[in-house]
Design an enzyme around this catalytic site. Sequence first.
Site, PDB file in Angstrom:
ATOM      1  N   ASN A  35      -9.792 -26.254  16.927  1.00 53.09           N
ATOM      2  CA  ASN A  35      -9.522 -25.238  18.150  1.00 53.09           C
ATOM      3  C   ASN A  35      -7.932 -25.422  18.614  1.00 53.09           C
ATOM      4  O   ASN A  35      -7.629 -25.539  19.594  1.00 53.09           O
ATOM      5  CB  ASN A  35     -10.313 -25.356  19.344  1.00 53.09           C
ATOM      6  CG  ASN A  35     -11.707 -25.018  19.088  1.00 53.09           C
ATOM      7  OD1 ASN A  35     -12.112 -23.993  18.788  1.00 53.09           O
ATOM      8  ND2 ASN A  35     -12.781 -26.197  19.038  1.00 53.09           N
ATOM      9  N   GLY A  52      -1.446 -21.527  11.248  1.00 56.35           N
ATOM     10  CA  GLY A  52      -2.717 -21.928  11.015  1.00 56.35           C
ATOM     11  C   GLY A  52      -3.152 -21.908   9.825  1.00 56.35           C
ATOM     12  O   GLY A  52      -4.327 -21.850   9.593  1.00 56.35           O
ATOM     13  N   ASP A  54      -4.151 -22.089   5.741  1.00 55.85           N
ATOM     14  CA  ASP A  54      -4.396 -23.268   5.102  1.00 55.85           C
ATOM     15  C   ASP A  54      -5.102 -23.308   3.685  1.00 55.85           C
ATOM     16  O   ASP A  54      -5.009 -22.010   3.255  1.00 55.85           O
ATOM     17  CB  ASP A  54      -5.588 -24.173   5.986  1.00 55.85           C
ATOM     18  CG  ASP A  54      -6.903 -23.236   6.424  1.00 55.85           C
ATOM     19  OD1 ASP A  54      -7.099 -22.501   5.457  1.00 55.85           O
ATOM     20  OD2 ASP A  54      -7.528 -23.749   7.042  1.00 55.85           O
ATOM     21  N   HIS A 127      15.420 -35.180  -0.956  1.00 56.53           N
ATOM     22  CA  HIS A 127      15.362 -35.847   0.466  1.00 56.53           C
ATOM     23  C   HIS A 127      14.054 -35.957   1.007  1.00 56.53           C
ATOM     24  O   HIS A 127      12.958 -35.057   0.504  1.00 56.53           O
ATOM     25  CB  HIS A 127      16.239 -34.953   1.649  1.00 56.53           C
ATOM     26  CG  HIS A 127      15.904 -33.288   1.297  1.00 56.53           C
ATOM     27  ND1 HIS A 127      16.323 -32.264   0.473  1.00 56.53           N
ATOM     28  CD2 HIS A 127      14.779 -32.877   1.850  1.00 56.53           C
ATOM     29  CE1 HIS A 127      16.098 -31.493   0.770  1.00 56.53           C
ATOM     30  NE2 HIS A 127      14.939 -31.298   1.564  1.00 56.53           N
ATOM     31  N   ARG A 208       7.982 -26.801  -9.259  1.00 56.04           N
ATOM     32  CA  ARG A 208       9.135 -26.019  -8.812  1.00 56.04           C
ATOM     33  C   ARG A 208       9.947 -26.958  -7.959  1.00 56.04           C
ATOM     34  O   ARG A 208       9.494 -27.832  -6.986  1.00 56.04           O
ATOM     35  CB  ARG A 208       8.879 -24.890  -7.958  1.00 56.04           C
ATOM     36  CG  ARG A 208      10.059 -24.114  -7.317  1.00 56.04           C
ATOM     37  CD  ARG A 208      10.446 -24.440  -6.073  1.00 56.04           C
ATOM     38  NE  ARG A 208      11.497 -23.621  -5.538  1.00 56.04           N
ATOM     39  CZ  ARG A 208      12.002 -23.848  -4.378  1.00 56.04           C
ATOM     40  NH1 ARG A 208      11.802 -25.265  -3.882  1.00 56.04           N
ATOM     41  NH2 ARG A 208      13.069 -23.060  -3.783  1.00 56.04           N
ATOM     42  N   ASP A 210      12.969 -28.311  -5.565  1.00 51.81           N
ATOM     43  CA  ASP A 210      13.776 -27.756  -4.701  1.00 51.81           C
ATOM     44  C   ASP A 210      15.359 -28.368  -4.852  1.00 51.81           C
ATOM     45  O   ASP A 210      15.206 -29.563  -5.175  1.00 51.81           O
ATOM     46  CB  ASP A 210      13.088 -28.300  -3.364  1.00 51.81           C
ATOM     47  CG  ASP A 210      13.874 -27.810  -2.079  1.00 51.81           C
ATOM     48  OD1 ASP A 210      14.124 -26.716  -1.982  1.00 51.81           O
ATOM     49  OD2 ASP A 210      14.413 -28.794  -1.325  1.00 51.81           O
ATOM     50  N   GLU A 240      15.252 -24.541  -8.550  1.00 51.85           N
ATOM     51  CA  GLU A 240      15.728 -23.695  -7.676  1.00 51.85           C
ATOM     52  C   GLU A 240      17.236 -23.951  -7.883  1.00 51.85           C
ATOM     53  O   GLU A 240      18.000 -24.679  -7.291  1.00 51.85           O
ATOM     54  CB  GLU A 240      15.463 -24.080  -6.124  1.00 51.85           C
ATOM     55  CG  GLU A 240      15.912 -23.012  -5.199  1.00 51.85           C
ATOM     56  CD  GLU A 240      15.987 -23.717  -3.823  1.00 51.85           C
ATOM     57  OE1 GLU A 240      16.670 -22.994  -2.622  1.00 51.85           O
ATOM     58  OE2 GLU A 240      16.035 -25.114  -3.714  1.00 51.85           O
ATOM     59  N   HIS A 322      10.843 -16.932   0.171  1.00 58.33           N
ATOM     60  CA  HIS A 322      11.011 -17.638   1.562  1.00 58.33           C
ATOM     61  C   HIS A 322      12.297 -17.760   2.005  1.00 58.33           C
ATOM     62  O   HIS A 322      12.552 -18.281   3.336  1.00 58.33           O
ATOM     63  CB  HIS A 322       9.956 -18.914   1.568  1.00 58.33           C
ATOM     64  CG  HIS A 322      10.606 -19.972   0.796  1.00 58.33           C
ATOM     65  ND1 HIS A 322      10.731 -19.808  -0.581  1.00 58.33           N
ATOM     66  CD2 HIS A 322      11.249 -21.050   1.000  1.00 58.33           C
ATOM     67  CE1 HIS A 322      11.148 -21.135  -1.116  1.00 58.33           C
ATOM     68  NE2 HIS A 322      11.450 -21.775  -0.155  1.00 58.33           N
ATOM     69  N   ASP A 323      13.149 -17.870   1.208  1.00 57.96           N
ATOM     70  CA  ASP A 323      14.706 -18.110   1.478  1.00 57.96           C
ATOM     71  C   ASP A 323      15.753 -17.028   1.767  1.00 57.96           C
ATOM     72  O   ASP A 323      16.575 -17.132   1.902  1.00 57.96           O
ATOM     73  CB  ASP A 323      15.028 -19.135   0.435  1.00 57.96           C
ATOM     74  CG  ASP A 323      14.915 -20.475   0.472  1.00 57.96           C
ATOM     75  OD1 ASP A 323      14.644 -21.004   1.465  1.00 57.96           O
ATOM     76  OD2 ASP A 323      14.560 -21.157  -0.569  1.00 57.96           O
ATOM     77  N   ASP A 367      15.269 -15.945   7.361  1.00 60.55           N
ATOM     78  CA  ASP A 367      14.473 -16.762   8.040  1.00 60.55           C
ATOM     79  C   ASP A 367      14.642 -16.923   9.634  1.00 60.55           C
ATOM     80  O   ASP A 367      15.844 -17.037  10.116  1.00 60.55           O
ATOM     81  CB  ASP A 367      15.002 -18.182   7.342  1.00 60.55           C
ATOM     82  CG  ASP A 367      14.296 -19.268   7.816  1.00 60.55           C
ATOM     83  OD1 ASP A 367      13.183 -19.280   8.044  1.00 60.55           O
ATOM     84  OD2 ASP A 367      14.879 -20.624   7.572  1.00 60.55           O
ATOM     85  N   ARG A 371       9.163 -14.957   6.917  1.00 61.96           N
ATOM     86  CA  ARG A 371       7.716 -15.763   6.812  1.00 61.96           C
ATOM     87  C   ARG A 371       6.680 -15.437   7.670  1.00 61.96           C
ATOM     88  O   ARG A 371       5.956 -16.107   8.115  1.00 61.96           O
ATOM     89  CB  ARG A 371       8.181 -17.495   6.846  1.00 61.96           C
ATOM     90  CG  ARG A 371       9.352 -17.963   5.874  1.00 61.96           C
ATOM     91  CD  ARG A 371       9.724 -19.186   6.252  1.00 61.96           C
ATOM     92  NE  ARG A 371      10.866 -19.727   5.383  1.00 61.96           N
ATOM     93  CZ  ARG A 371      11.349 -20.701   5.474  1.00 61.96           C
ATOM     94  NH1 ARG A 371      11.238 -21.659   6.209  1.00 61.96           N
ATOM     95  NH2 ARG A 371      12.686 -21.154   4.449  1.00 61.96           N
TER      96      ARG A 371
END
Length: 483
Positions: A35, A52, A54, A127, A208, A210, A240, A322-323, A367, A371
């Site tokens: 919840n 949320g 998943d 990182h 992949r 980064d 990438e 997404h970028d 961005d 997304r």
Amino acid sequence: MKIQTPDWVKHAVFYQIFPDRFARSEPGRRKLLKNAPWEPWEEKPTLQGYKGGDLWGVLDRLDYLQDLGINAIYFTPIFQSACNHRYHTHDYYRIDPLLGGNAAFKALLDAAHERDLKIVLDGVFNHASRGFFFFNDILENGPYSPWLDWFKIEDWPLSAYDGSQPANYVGWAGNRALPQFNHENPEVREYIFEIAEYWLEFGIDGWRLDVPFEIKVPGFWQEFRDRVKKINPDAYIVGEVWVDAREWLDGTQFDGVMNYRFTEPTLAFIAGDRIVRDYFPHSDYQPFPALDAPGYGDRIAQLLDLYPWDIQLTQLNLLDSHDTARLYTCAQDDRPTVELATLLLFTFPGAPSIYYGDEIGLPGADDPDCRRSFPPSEQWDRQILEYHRRLIALRHRYPALRTGLYLPLGAQGMIYSFARQLDGEELVVAVNAGTEKAQLSLTASRLQSRPSQCVFGNGEIAWDGDRATVSLEGRSGAVWAVS
């Protein structure tokens, strides 16, 4: 040296999933946060909010992906993190509990493999985050921490959260939330290699990587490849890299890169002046100025000359991610742009990748708007969905579209045409990015046959010896095969 790349990638259609936004699980799946106060699914995303989604939700939608024709998934990061995009890794050995934890991922991986569907994970190895235990130990214990040499500490005290004070350590792109690893430390390198090995032994099909260009230690990616391929010779390693990637595509490091070098000219040709330039602030990625067909042909020829053929066939080709802003939005909600660019994507050498939602016309600016949550079915653009479904089926039907030679046939005005050729199977592809009906004369002396059956789109092709005339309506494309 003979370059070896994974054969399955040449036949893959990828689907990129941003896990927080693709699908929430059905009631009863979650053990934790049943919840939770998620952001409303239908509202535009914020920088820090969680929707949320998943991995149980992804599992519940494998039928949809398989029916679409998808046979590989690339997930943006799924390891434990304190941000919705999870590029701030806390624990590389734990799937984020918000996504269902390791149990959900194991169930998804097993179900995917039962369907011959590959899974590629995002490896963020340049990182970590302020919450990463090794770095957090430094924040707690200062110069007494045993992990000091794992990061690039410059001075004391460290300021991980107060922007008014110097951070006193190196963060990626100056971001103190992302402390950079010290890759000169052999223990750091070993740690990263063991992470890669662990998840391959767990069952994933590739990585992949980064911002891999940030890791400059000589031999790092060569050893990474050796360790990965020892466990699974068919594992896919894709970096990438937005620019000329020859440095990494020599056969000793990556199998391919995210092929923004294909995206740029394709959008410049198909979208042209419809492109909203404000959505492209970075100099490494600018799909403008507009190109005509000869200009597009020149750019594609340069791209195909850039890398070995075995690498070309395992590039990860895309139209957005997404970028970036989504194609539908950066082309001002123009459906023909989406369709024609997608036609070029699925007929080009390399593995096509669909960013979740593009196949149903999901909009999104830069961005975080790119997304957005995957919408309910009543909001889908069914025409775009059917277009994707037919193109995916076409690519699966004809091996020449996957591994065949790429032969430019003609370019004039706003019409561009090429052929794909493999073991006697030949297809001719033509696209008219202009608004008016037009014709193009082709010289096809290198073709062994005369493709004349239109197997996709609408258009006419008339053969006269080794020449042909292609006729296309404005903003349309077609594919012909031998009848």
